[in-house]
Design a protein around this motif. Structure first.
Motif, PDB file in Angstrom:
ATOM      1  N   PRO A  19       0.996  -0.991   0.195  1.00  0.00           N
ATOM      2  CA  PRO A  19       0.085   0.182   0.123  1.00  0.00           C
ATOM      3  C   PRO A  19       0.659   1.614  -0.040  1.00  0.00           C
ATOM      4  O   PRO A  19       0.211   2.629  -0.217  1.00  0.00           O
ATOM      5  CB  PRO A  19      -1.054  -0.151   1.118  1.00  0.00           C
ATOM      6  N   GLN A  20       2.144   1.292  -0.131  1.00  0.00           N
ATOM      7  CA  GLN A  20       3.161   2.319  -0.179  1.00  0.00           C
ATOM      8  C   GLN A  20       3.776   2.480  -1.125  1.00  0.00           C
ATOM      9  O   GLN A  20       4.939   1.919  -1.512  1.00  0.00           O
ATOM     10  CB  GLN A  20       4.120   2.288   1.295  1.00  0.00           C
ATOM     11  N   HIS A  21       3.145   2.351  -2.766  1.00  0.00           N
ATOM     12  CA  HIS A  21       4.099   2.641  -3.584  1.00  0.00           C
ATOM     13  C   HIS A  21       4.199   4.080  -4.359  1.00  0.00           C
ATOM     14  O   HIS A  21       3.075   4.028  -4.218  1.00  0.00           O
ATOM     15  CB  HIS A  21       3.644   1.248  -4.260  1.00  0.00           C
ATOM     16  N   PRO A  22       4.690   4.449  -4.986  1.00  0.00           N
ATOM     17  CA  PRO A  22       4.486   5.865  -5.683  1.00  0.00           C
ATOM     18  C   PRO A  22       3.354   5.527  -6.431  1.00  0.00           C
ATOM     19  O   PRO A  22       2.650   6.444  -7.178  1.00  0.00           O
ATOM     20  CB  PRO A  22       5.535   6.235  -6.225  1.00  0.00           C
ATOM     21  N   ALA A  23       3.107   4.517  -7.582  1.00  0.00           N
ATOM     22  CA  ALA A  23       2.548   3.860  -8.916  1.00  0.00           C
ATOM     23  C   ALA A  23       0.873   3.956  -8.026  1.00  0.00           C
ATOM     24  O   ALA A  23      -0.478   3.992  -9.166  1.00  0.00           O
ATOM     25  CB  ALA A  23       3.194   2.829  -9.135  1.00  0.00           C
ATOM     26  N   THR A  24       1.128   3.406  -7.105  1.00  0.00           N
ATOM     27  CA  THR A  24      -0.747   3.127  -7.076  1.00  0.00           C
ATOM     28  C   THR A  24      -1.187   5.147  -6.211  1.00  0.00           C
ATOM     29  O   THR A  24      -2.109   4.741  -5.734  1.00  0.00           O
ATOM     30  CB  THR A  24      -0.381   2.517  -5.509  1.00  0.00           C
ATOM     31  N   HIS A  25      -0.588   5.866  -6.062  1.00  0.00           N
ATOM     32  CA  HIS A  25      -1.019   7.356  -5.603  1.00  0.00           C
ATOM     33  C   HIS A  25      -1.696   6.999  -4.153  1.00  0.00           C
ATOM     34  O   HIS A  25      -2.936   7.692  -4.129  1.00  0.00           O
ATOM     35  CB  HIS A  25      -1.856   7.273  -7.151  1.00  0.00           C
ATOM     36  N   GLY A  26      -1.138   6.480  -3.326  1.00  0.00           N
ATOM     37  CA  GLY A  26      -2.569   7.016  -2.364  1.00  0.00           C
ATOM     38  C   GLY A  26      -1.744   5.334  -1.548  1.00  0.00           C
ATOM     39  O   GLY A  26      -0.775   4.760  -1.465  1.00  0.00           O
ATOM     40  N   VAL A  27      -3.002   5.026  -0.708  1.00  0.00           N
ATOM     41  CA  VAL A  27      -2.270   3.274  -0.147  1.00  0.00           C
ATOM     42  C   VAL A  27      -4.117   2.699  -0.747  1.00  0.00           C
ATOM     43  O   VAL A  27      -4.316   1.865  -0.532  1.00  0.00           O
ATOM     44  CB  VAL A  27      -3.766   3.920   1.768  1.00  0.00           C
ATOM     45  N   LEU A  28      -3.066   2.341  -1.747  1.00  0.00           N
ATOM     46  CA  LEU A  28      -3.739   0.958  -3.056  1.00  0.00           C
ATOM     47  C   LEU A  28      -2.925   0.143  -2.007  1.00  0.00           C
ATOM     48  O   LEU A  28      -2.177   0.108  -2.805  1.00  0.00           O
ATOM     49  CB  LEU A  28      -4.608   1.121  -4.113  1.00  0.00           C
ATOM     50  N   ARG A  29      -3.381  -1.462  -1.902  1.00  0.00           N
ATOM     51  CA  ARG A  29      -2.688  -2.109  -2.402  1.00  0.00           C
ATOM     52  C   ARG A  29      -3.209  -3.186  -3.745  1.00  0.00           C
ATOM     53  O   ARG A  29      -3.929  -3.653  -3.806  1.00  0.00           O
ATOM     54  CB  ARG A  29      -2.527  -3.150  -1.108  1.00  0.00           C
ATOM     55  N   VAL A  30      -2.205  -3.423  -3.564  1.00  0.00           N
ATOM     56  CA  VAL A  30      -2.798  -4.725  -5.747  1.00  0.00           C
ATOM     57  C   VAL A  30      -2.090  -5.982  -5.262  1.00  0.00           C
ATOM     58  O   VAL A  30      -0.511  -6.271  -5.455  1.00  0.00           O
ATOM     59  CB  VAL A  30      -2.199  -4.433  -6.559  1.00  0.00           C
ATOM     60  N   LYS A  31      -2.044  -7.309  -5.093  1.00  0.00           N
ATOM     61  CA  LYS A  31      -1.207  -8.668  -5.125  1.00  0.00           C
ATOM     62  C   LYS A  31      -1.173  -9.303  -6.339  1.00  0.00           C
ATOM     63  O   LYS A  31      -1.947  -9.292  -6.626  1.00  0.00           O
ATOM     64  CB  LYS A  31      -2.592  -9.241  -4.094  1.00  0.00           C
ATOM     65  N   LEU A  32      -0.625  -9.433  -6.557  1.00  0.00           N
ATOM     66  CA  LEU A  32       0.142  -9.652  -7.841  1.00  0.00           C
ATOM     67  C   LEU A  32       0.678 -11.228  -7.723  1.00  0.00           C
ATOM     68  O   LEU A  32       1.376 -11.386  -7.429  1.00  0.00           O
ATOM     69  CB  LEU A  32       1.072  -8.337  -8.914  1.00  0.00           C
ATOM     70  N   THR A  33       0.121 -11.259  -8.765  1.00  0.00           N
ATOM     71  CA  THR A  33       0.612 -13.327  -8.735  1.00  0.00           C
ATOM     72  C   THR A  33       1.477 -13.471 -10.045  1.00  0.00           C
ATOM     73  O   THR A  33       0.726 -13.273 -10.893  1.00  0.00           O
ATOM     74  CB  THR A  33       0.153 -14.564  -8.454  1.00  0.00           C
ATOM     75  N   MET A  34       3.059 -12.673 -10.230  1.00  0.00           N
ATOM     76  CA  MET A  34       4.108 -13.329 -11.185  1.00  0.00           C
ATOM     77  C   MET A  34       5.060 -14.072 -11.349  1.00  0.00           C
ATOM     78  O   MET A  34       4.289 -15.295 -10.650  1.00  0.00           O
ATOM     79  CB  MET A  34       5.065 -12.219 -10.590  1.00  0.00           C
ATOM     80  N   ASP A  35       4.343 -13.972 -12.600  1.00  0.00           N
ATOM     81  CA  ASP A  35       5.278 -15.259 -13.328  1.00  0.00           C
ATOM     82  C   ASP A  35       6.713 -14.258 -14.229  1.00  0.00           C
ATOM     83  O   ASP A  35       6.337 -14.078 -15.324  1.00  0.00           O
ATOM     84  CB  ASP A  35       4.847 -16.180 -14.643  1.00  0.00           C
ATOM     85  N   GLY A  36       6.957 -14.413 -13.808  1.00  0.00           N
ATOM     86  CA  GLY A  36       8.689 -13.690 -14.057  1.00  0.00           C
ATOM     87  C   GLY A  36       8.007 -12.377 -14.326  1.00  0.00           C
ATOM     88  O   GLY A  36       7.538 -11.516 -12.714  1.00  0.00           O
ATOM     89  N   GLU A  37       8.067 -11.733 -15.117  1.00  0.00           N
ATOM     90  CA  GLU A  37       7.512 -10.047 -15.531  1.00  0.00           C
ATOM     91  C   GLU A  37       6.101  -9.956 -15.695  1.00  0.00           C
ATOM     92  O   GLU A  37       6.033  -8.905 -15.890  1.00  0.00           O
ATOM     93  CB  GLU A  37       8.163  -9.175 -16.248  1.00  0.00           C
ATOM     94  N   TYR A  38       5.272 -11.479 -15.949  1.00  0.00           N
ATOM     95  CA  TYR A  38       4.658 -12.089 -16.061  1.00  0.00           C
ATOM     96  C   TYR A  38       3.031 -11.436 -14.990  1.00  0.00           C
ATOM     97  O   TYR A  38       3.235 -12.644 -14.086  1.00  0.00           O
ATOM     98  CB  TYR A  38       3.556 -12.387 -17.168  1.00  0.00           C
ATOM     99  N   ILE A  39       2.146 -10.741 -15.200  1.00  0.00           N
ATOM    100  CA  ILE A  39       1.864 -11.156 -14.483  1.00  0.00           C
ATOM    101  C   ILE A  39       0.059 -11.981 -14.651  1.00  0.00           C
ATOM    102  O   ILE A  39      -0.551 -11.946 -15.647  1.00  0.00           O
ATOM    103  CB  ILE A  39       0.786  -9.545 -14.542  1.00  0.00           C
ATOM    104  N   VAL A  40       0.194 -13.212 -13.916  1.00  0.00           N
ATOM    105  CA  VAL A  40      -0.850 -13.932 -13.743  1.00  0.00           C
ATOM    106  C   VAL A  40      -2.277 -14.322 -13.647  1.00  0.00           C
ATOM    107  O   VAL A  40      -3.330 -13.911 -13.713  1.00  0.00           O
ATOM    108  CB  VAL A  40      -0.642 -15.547 -13.545  1.00  0.00           C
ATOM    109  N   GLU A  41      -2.394 -13.004 -12.333  1.00  0.00           N
ATOM    110  CA  GLU A  41      -3.579 -12.371 -11.894  1.00  0.00           C
ATOM    111  C   GLU A  41      -2.869 -11.510 -10.551  1.00  0.00           C
ATOM    112  O   GLU A  41      -2.236 -10.895 -10.191  1.00  0.00           O
ATOM    113  CB  GLU A  41      -4.090 -13.776 -10.145  1.00  0.00           C
TER     114      GLU A  41
END
Lengths: 372, 147
Positions: A19-41
């Motif tokens: 929730p603290q990331h400059p690209a989310t502009h506030g306190v949004l949290r995104v849970k990313l399931t990643m496969d390398g550089e690619y987003i699975v979910e």
């Protein structure tokens, strides 16, 4: 989805964006399931800045809820303020004087430009370009000064009242607005040369982050996100309110559905807002800014009322249920960014992380408005 | 190969155009203010925290302790008390405390006051190490101002 992301044998890992990331502009949290550089979910996690605004609406008098509207979306505060006074006026049957309506439109459109300018700067910043942000803030500063001179605040305006306005505008505001529009008209070519035509921006946005119109409809996305997907829908045109029917403006629609289309919609909207302000300033009638009689204690007839306005980020709807007392029985806020964010999970599947961040930036998220 | 040179040319053009705009802005006058060495004057309508207004002749507060501001406040940050001295017609203010930690500067108190007893201050440089620094005793501040 790319082949790499689709293959089940690959090892995936979970990455927390925010929730603290400059690209989310506030306190949004995104849970990313990643496969390398690619987003699975991708799963947006909300609730970090939930303040119970709807509940507050049920515990405060109608007038006392007014400052809350500016805290929903602090970048487009006036649109939200407008939505709220509009629904209460509808419930109470209050007629708004024409001058007040014109001033509402002028200030709301100025606010829209300010909001889009900030988005423009922040979006390019997300993509790695720092300079445009400073130019955009320079222009935005002029709007904030103008609005401060009439409303008394720079972000949390709280300027509209049931039936009219808090303050009348003066000649300085009128000349200041005209001077600002002249200035911004001169600056727009700079923005287009520096950013829109920049090859890095084009390569990062063109054909990336495709949101088909059908997906937007499914998630209830509105505003520039929807108009960037080829759907011509703008509350100002489709369900006209205030004095918008008397003003001549176009609704920019792009059918490419990519991040670039959403970018272009907002850039064109700034031009249209300038047109609206100019016309409204020309037509500005003299007269009172408040109706003669507004009851001191508001007690709307029991009933169910709904009203929507076109906020900088999309349709802001507000539904109030009155039981005839001086407080709302139920107050429901339909904020545009919540719906606009909802499609991120589906849209970002199989995308590169860097492209997904560009997509997220093009959605123009304001987190306090998602959580409310 | 042709595509490669086209991209190379396009990229170089973008770079030159971008740099041109940056250089143009670089030689323009500075738009920022050198805060804290200089600071802005707030506009006439600026909504700062509230302040009591004194009567022009006596310097005493214009407040008649009706409590409208207290009722109008959405956050409950105003606490005031008054008493009626013997023989006097109106109530006299004995204390007026603003809890600025809760205030959202909406200005409903000033609007609700029919006696013009409160106004907005133009103060915005507010910083303090303790929460107590923001519990303002407005009556005391008024007395200090009127000397």
């Amino acid at each position: 989805m790319s082949d790499l992301a689709r293959s089940q044998n690959q090892e995936t890992f979970v990455l927390n964006l925010g929730p603290q990331h400059p690209a989310t502009h506030g306190v949004l949290r995104v849970k990313l399931t990643m496969d390398g550089e690619y987003i699975v979910e991708a799963e947006p996690v909300l609730g970090y800045i939930h303040r119970m605004h709807e509940k507050m609406g049920e515990n405060r008098t109608w007038a006392q809820f007014m400052p809350n509207t500016a805290r929903l979306d602090y970048l487009g505060a006036l649109s939200y303020n407008h939505g709220y006074v509009k629904v209460v006026e509808q419930a109470m049957g209050i007629e708004v004087p024409e001058r007040a309506e014109y001033i509402r439109v002028i200030t709301v459109e100025l606010n829209r430009i300010a909001s889009h300018l900030l988005w423009f700067g922040a979006f390019v910043l997300d993509l790695g370009g720092f300079t445009p942000l400073l130019y955009a803030f320079d222009d935005r500063e002029h709007i904030l000064d103008l609005l401060e001179s009439v409303t008394g605040a720079r972000l949390t305006f709280c300027y509209f009242r049931f039936g009219g306005l808090y303050n009348d505008i003066d000649d300085d505001f009128v000349t200041g607005s005209r001077a600002f529009i002249k200035r911004l008209r001169k600056r727009m070519p700079d923005y287009h040369n520096l950013v829109t035509k920049n090859i890095i921006l084009i390569t990062r946005l063109k054909d990336i982050g495709i949101l088909p119109g059908e997906m937007c409809r499914k998630y209830g996305a509105t505003g520039p996100v929807l108009r960037g997907s080829g759907v011509d829908y703008d509350v100002r045109k489709n369900e006209p309110y205030s004095v918008y029917p008397e003003l001549d403006f176009d609704v920019p629609v792009y059918s490419e559905c990519d991040s670039m289309a959403r970018y272009m919609v907002r850039m064109d909207e700034m031009e249209q807002s300038m047109r609206i302000i100019e016309q409204a300033l020309d037509k500005l009638p003299a007269g009172p800014i408040m109706p003669e009689k507004v009851p001191k204690i508001l007690k709307p007839e029991p009933g169910d009322y709904y009203s929507a306005v076109e906020a900088p980020r999309g349709t802001f709807g507000i539904r109030v249920v009155s039981d005839g007392t001086n407080k709302a029985y139920r107050l429901k806020l339909r904020s545009p960014t919540f719906s606009n964010l909802s499609l991120f999970g589906e849209a970002s599947q199989g995308m590169l992380l860097a492209d997904a961040l560009a997509l997220m930036g093009s959605l123009d998220l304001v987190i306090p408005e998602i959580d409310r | 190969m042709g595509e490669y040179f086209k991209e190379l040319f396009g990229g170089t053009k973008s770079l030159v155009v971008g740099l041109g705009i940056t250089i143009k802005h670089m030689v323009k006058p500075v738009v920022t203010l050198q805060y804290p060495h200089e600071s802005l004057k707030m506009s006439a309508r600026f909504r700062g925290h509230i302040e009591l207004l004194g009567d022009e002749e006596t310097g005493a507060s214009k407040c008649v302790v009706c409590g409208m501001c207290q009722r109008a406040c959405p956050s409950g940050c105003i606490a005031l008390a008054g008493e009626k001295p013997e023989g006097a017609k109106k109530k006299v203010l004995t204390s007026y405390v603003l809890d600025f930690t809760k205030c959202s500067l909406c200005g409903q108190c000033v609007e609700s006051c029919k006696f013009g007893a409160i106004t907005f201050s133009k103060e915005y440089n507010l910083a303090g190490p303790r929460k107590e620094a923001y519990i303002f005793d407005l009556k005391k501040r008024l007395e200090e101002r009127s000397g």
